[in-house]
Design an enzyme around this catalytic site. Sequence first.
Site, short mmCIF file in Angstrom:
data_model
loop_
_atom_site.label_atom_id
_atom_site.label_comp_id
_atom_site.label_asym_id
_atom_site.label_seq_id
_atom_site.Cartn_x
_atom_site.Cartn_y
_atom_site.Cartn_z
N GLY A 1 -6.03 -2.10 -7.88
CA GLY A 1 -5.27 -2.33 -9.11
C GLY A 1 -3.79 -2.13 -8.92
O GLY A 1 -3.01 -3.09 -8.86
N VAL A 2 -3.36 -0.90 -8.76
CA VAL A 2 -1.93 -0.58 -8.69
C VAL A 2 -1.35 -0.83 -7.30
O VAL A 2 -0.24 -1.36 -7.16
CB VAL A 2 -1.70 0.88 -9.13
CG1 VAL A 2 -0.25 1.30 -8.91
CG2 VAL A 2 -2.06 1.05 -10.60
N GLY A 3 -2.09 -0.48 -6.24
CA GLY A 3 -1.58 -0.70 -4.89
C GLY A 3 -1.32 -2.17 -4.60
O GLY A 3 -0.27 -2.54 -4.06
N GLU B 1 -11.67 7.03 13.82
CA GLU B 1 -10.98 8.16 13.23
C GLU B 1 -11.95 8.86 12.28
O GLU B 1 -12.33 8.31 11.25
CB GLU B 1 -9.73 7.70 12.47
CG GLU B 1 -8.90 8.85 11.95
CD GLU B 1 -7.61 8.37 11.29
OE1 GLU B 1 -6.59 9.05 11.42
OE2 GLU B 1 -7.65 7.30 10.64
N GLY C 1 -3.09 5.15 -10.06
CA GLY C 1 -4.08 4.09 -10.01
C GLY C 1 -4.75 3.99 -8.66
O GLY C 1 -4.47 4.78 -7.76
N ASP C 2 -5.61 2.99 -8.52
CA ASP C 2 -6.31 2.79 -7.26
C ASP C 2 -5.65 1.67 -6.46
O ASP C 2 -4.70 1.03 -6.92
CB ASP C 2 -7.80 2.50 -7.49
CG ASP C 2 -8.04 1.27 -8.37
OD1 ASP C 2 -7.12 0.45 -8.54
OD2 ASP C 2 -9.17 1.12 -8.88
N LYS D 1 3.00 4.99 -6.20
CA LYS D 1 1.59 5.16 -6.52
C LYS D 1 1.05 6.26 -5.62
O LYS D 1 0.74 6.05 -4.45
CB LYS D 1 0.76 3.91 -6.28
CG LYS D 1 -0.70 4.07 -6.79
CD LYS D 1 -1.68 3.12 -6.13
CE LYS D 1 -2.31 3.68 -4.88
NZ LYS D 1 -3.19 4.87 -5.12
N GLU E 1 2.42 3.86 8.04
CA GLU E 1 1.96 4.96 8.90
C GLU E 1 0.46 5.04 8.68
O GLU E 1 0.00 5.41 7.60
CB GLU E 1 2.69 6.26 8.53
CG GLU E 1 2.51 7.35 9.56
CD GLU E 1 1.47 8.36 9.15
OE1 GLU E 1 0.32 8.24 9.66
OE2 GLU E 1 1.76 9.25 8.34
N CYS F 1 -3.62 12.47 10.35
CA CYS F 1 -3.67 11.23 11.13
C CYS F 1 -3.23 11.44 12.57
O CYS F 1 -3.60 10.67 13.45
CB CYS F 1 -2.82 10.16 10.46
SG CYS F 1 -1.22 10.75 9.92
#
Length: 470
Positions: free
Chosen positions: A205-207, A380, A201-202, A170, A245, A280
């Site tokens: 939903g997909v994650g 951050e 996807g977002d 994803k 990560e 990051c």
Amino acid sequence: MIERLQFYIDGRWVDPVKPQTLDVINPATEEPCGRISIGSAADVDAAAKAARRAFASFSQTTREQRLELLQAIVAAYQARYDEIAETISRENGAPIWLSKIAQTASGLAHLQETIKVLQSYEFETARGTTLLRKEPVGVCGFITPWNWPVNQIMCKVAPALAAGCTMVLKPTEIAPLNAMILADVFHAAGVPAGVFNLVNGDGPGVGQAISSHPEIDMVSFTGSTRAGVLVAKAAADTVKRVTQELGGKSANIVLEDVPDFAKAIAGGVQACMLNSGQSCNAPTRMLVPAARHDEAAKIAQAAAEATVAGDPFKDGTFIGPVVSELQWNKIQGLIKKGIDEGATLVAGGPGRPEGLDKGYYVRPTVFANVNNDMTIAREEIFGPVLSILPYKDEEEAIRIANDTVYGLSGYVQGEPAHAKQVAARIRSGNVHLNGAMADFAGPFGGYKQSGNGREWGEMGFEEFLETKAL
């Protein structure tokens, strides 16, 4: 405008189970540059089952077969190199020079490093009366971000393929078009059907569906610490291996004995601003001797004011826009917070840079007289914003550097032997000494809330292996 409305599942492009589209916004123009479909748990289910079927045969391929496949991917990738770079610049705002020499180049570098690792890796070793055998971990789920999109996809996909794993990716829905080109690359290179699958996807939903799917054995996530916690919780019920990560708030300690103070300060500003501060591991906290704080602030001011923000495709641009309106608003809020909490604004500040009235551009900003309790020193920001913190002695510098929930990266500048001694006391997954660049053979990953597990090189490859004792 580019339309890529299908998902890559089981070796072919297929329509989503439930049609739903999302515009991809060019952050330099605030206008759509593409359109994708948003997937669902049903699409993930189809992809995961395809990956499970493919694992039976792909996991049994030889080292030589996988090396041949990786070499074919390198060739197919190089054929689409410029297209990938231009796509990244359009959808995430990176200057085209950075997209070519770093964003796209990193994907190729991970492929080439993975080939080196696979060529010499020992999959079987003897330990007493036991034969230790390394085998692929299984079906992998990958969730990747928008800031270094190809880098984060390839540092997962390349070693997973090398290990004999199959996968469901994803990519970020904010900058997904480069990932669609990568799917074309893998197809052209002859990656067997079902080995690599892509579902856009977002996160909810997909994650979520990837993280919790029972056919997925491992999930590798790159993104915010907040989202990483959700991934780990979703993966817990099926006892997946989870590597992450996550965020960072890296300290850049400039020691008293640094050979060239002005160069160290100016270089630290540039490193913080690179990629519009959307890294990051960016050195966002610069720690300087208190006696030289004002001198450092003047040098940093000049460096920030010389940082050109503008059109990603225009010569002379050093930083483009940040990726989205959401990010722009967050950064503006944190800049205001820095002012309100009493930090000294020495460069930049709220609003867009002069002459830019459209696009998610942020002024290259430097705060001085920051203390480590301020919001801008703890959160951050993920934008071109640097905080300068004075320290009275080396012990205080080390204490400040480690006083954070994060531990992804660190930077120390000083006499080499001394810098190495200080680096040994920094609680982070890697430390750059005197401006050293990233090494793709070395491991990348964090301590504390910056994640767990490692990517890149041999250690990153080993994350995709299980150990069997015979």
